[in-house]
Design an enzyme around this catalytic site. Structure first.
Site, PDB file in Angstrom:
ATOM      1  N   HIS A   1     -11.638 -36.587  -2.100  1.00  0.00           N
ATOM      2  CA  HIS A   1     -11.139 -36.019  -0.836  1.00  0.00           C
ATOM      3  C   HIS A   1      -9.611 -36.057  -0.860  1.00  0.00           C
ATOM      4  O   HIS A   1      -8.949 -35.059  -0.573  1.00  0.00           O
ATOM      5  CB  HIS A   1     -11.705 -36.820   0.324  1.00  0.00           C
TER       6      HIS A   1
ATOM      7  N   ASP B   1      -5.572 -38.441  10.906  1.00  0.00           N
ATOM      8  CA  ASP B   1      -6.649 -38.912  11.784  1.00  0.00           C
ATOM      9  C   ASP B   1      -7.198 -40.273  11.328  1.00  0.00           C
ATOM     10  O   ASP B   1      -8.169 -40.781  11.903  1.00  0.00           O
ATOM     11  CB  ASP B   1      -7.778 -37.866  11.899  1.00  0.00           C
ATOM     12  N   HIS B   2      -6.550 -40.877  10.323  1.00  0.00           N
ATOM     13  CA  HIS B   2      -6.950 -42.204   9.853  1.00  0.00           C
ATOM     14  C   HIS B   2      -5.801 -43.215   9.917  1.00  0.00           C
ATOM     15  O   HIS B   2      -6.045 -44.421   9.894  1.00  0.00           O
ATOM     16  CB  HIS B   2      -7.495 -42.120   8.425  1.00  0.00           C
TER      17      HIS B   2
ATOM     18  N   HIS C   1      -7.493 -43.721   3.603  1.00  0.00           N
ATOM     19  CA  HIS C   1      -6.661 -42.685   2.991  1.00  0.00           C
ATOM     20  C   HIS C   1      -5.595 -42.252   3.991  1.00  0.00           C
ATOM     21  O   HIS C   1      -5.596 -42.707   5.131  1.00  0.00           O
ATOM     22  CB  HIS C   1      -7.502 -41.517   2.467  1.00  0.00           C
TER      23      HIS C   1
ATOM     24  N   HIS D   1      -4.662 -39.410   5.576  1.00  0.00           N
ATOM     25  CA  HIS D   1      -4.711 -38.339   6.579  1.00  0.00           C
ATOM     26  C   HIS D   1      -4.421 -38.872   7.983  1.00  0.00           C
ATOM     27  O   HIS D   1      -4.816 -39.983   8.326  1.00  0.00           O
ATOM     28  CB  HIS D   1      -6.067 -37.627   6.546  1.00  0.00           C
TER      29      HIS D   1
ATOM     30  N   HIS E   1     -16.530 -39.682  10.258  1.00  0.00           N
ATOM     31  CA  HIS E   1     -16.733 -38.508  11.115  1.00  0.00           C
ATOM     32  C   HIS E   1     -18.212 -38.305  11.457  1.00  0.00           C
ATOM     33  O   HIS E   1     -19.089 -38.600  10.640  1.00  0.00           O
ATOM     34  CB  HIS E   1     -16.228 -37.227  10.428  1.00  0.00           C
TER      35      HIS E   1
ATOM     36  N   ASP F   1     -13.539 -40.676   4.464  1.00  0.00           N
ATOM     37  CA  ASP F   1     -14.006 -39.295   4.337  1.00  0.00           C
ATOM     38  C   ASP F   1     -14.562 -38.997   2.946  1.00  0.00           C
ATOM     39  O   ASP F   1     -14.505 -37.863   2.472  1.00  0.00           O
ATOM     40  CB  ASP F   1     -12.855 -38.309   4.630  1.00  0.00           C
TER      41      ASP F   1
HETATM   42 FE    FE Z   1     -10.797 -37.579   8.446  1.00  0.00          FE
HETATM   43 ZN    ZN Z   2      -9.458 -37.128   5.581  1.00  0.00          ZN
END
Ligand code: FE
Ligand code: ZN
Length: 258
Positions: free
Chosen positions: A117, A63-64, A59, A61, A174, A136
């Site tokens: 999410h 942090d990905h 996805h 975001h 995570h 996530d």
């Molecule tokens: Fe994440």
């Molecule tokens: Zn995420």
């Protein structure tokens, strides 16, 4: 069945993210799942002598996908990501959706569309290797926050994952297990599997050991977000006999406020 197993490396990055490298030793092809940071990814690849051929994004975001463009500049690789989110995945080359198949050497991954999410979230299921990379969507004893989806959407996404074989290793993005487990005990306090798991998790985390990967089977018995049909959970939150998606929504709401 392929004859060699995929090699999977799991590297903790940022506060609580995991970066995964997946490598087929026969073809040498290597995938990077959800790279947040360039340096950590480059070092992890270099330490193993692996040349990346693909980035697998679940996805959009940061942090990905944070290191997508830098890694694309550095290596000859292609970026695979959700078709529904093609405008939000930096550098995307191959846009995929439900039922599409991706190959890493002889190893096939099926794409599962699992919104909730985010609206475009996907997961990669390597069936022969019994490995799921779900970003996530599903966590150990938890699930992703509903930033862009409804409880109904997330419940149907988790229901889809519950159909995978129990032995499937779940590589979630995570290390939220400890906090998730503490919440899980508030809605499912008499679940002996959950109580036993939390004892294990507390011991592992005290030693700094990852609790990821988990498995579909373990989540089905201990993850309250996969158990809204449990009479005990329904009793604990005062919703005996309520529609299952409504129970799920209430459990998710309680977690948001936990
Ligand atoms: Fe994440
Ligand atoms: Zn995420």
């Amino acid at each position: 069945m392929t004859e060699t197993r995929l090699e999977i490396a799991q590297i903790p990055v940022l506060q609580d993210n995991y970066l995964f490298l997946i490598h087929d030793p026969v073809s040498g092809e290597t995938g990077i799942v959800d790279p947040a940071l360039e340096d950590e990814t480059v070092n992890a690849l270099g330490a193993r002598g692996w040349q990346p051929t693909y980035i697998f994004n679940t996805h959009h975001h940061w942090d990905h996908v944070g290191a997508n463009l830098a890694l694309k500049e550095r290596y000859e690789l292609q970026i695979i990501g959700p078709a529904a989110d093609r405008d939000r995945i930096p550098g995307i080359d191959i846009a995929v959706g439900e039922g599409d198949r991706i190959h890493l050497g002889d190893h096939a991954a099926e794409v599962l569309f699992v919104p909730g999410h985010t609206s475009g979230h996907i997961a990669y299921h390597f069936a022969d290797d019994q490995a799921l990379f779900c970003g996530d969507t599903l966590f150990a004893m938890g699930c992703g926050r509903l930033f862009e989806g409804t409880p109904d959407e997330m419940w149907s996404s988790l229901s889809k994952l519950m159909l995978l074989p129990d032995e499937t290793a779940v590589y979630c993005a995570h290390e939220y297990t400890m906090a998730n487990g503490r919440f899980a005990l508030t809605v499912d306090p008499e679940n002996n599997d959950l109580i036993a798991r939390m004892n294990d998790v507390e011991r592992l985390r005290a030693d700094g050991v990852p609790t990821v990967p988990t498995s579909i089977g373990l989540e089905k018995t201990t993850n309250p977000f996969m158990r809204p049909m449990s009479e005990h959970i329904q009793e604990t939150i005062g919703m005996v006999g309520a529609p299952i998606p409504k129970v799920f929504a209430e459990v998710r709401k309680r977690k948001d406020n936990f």
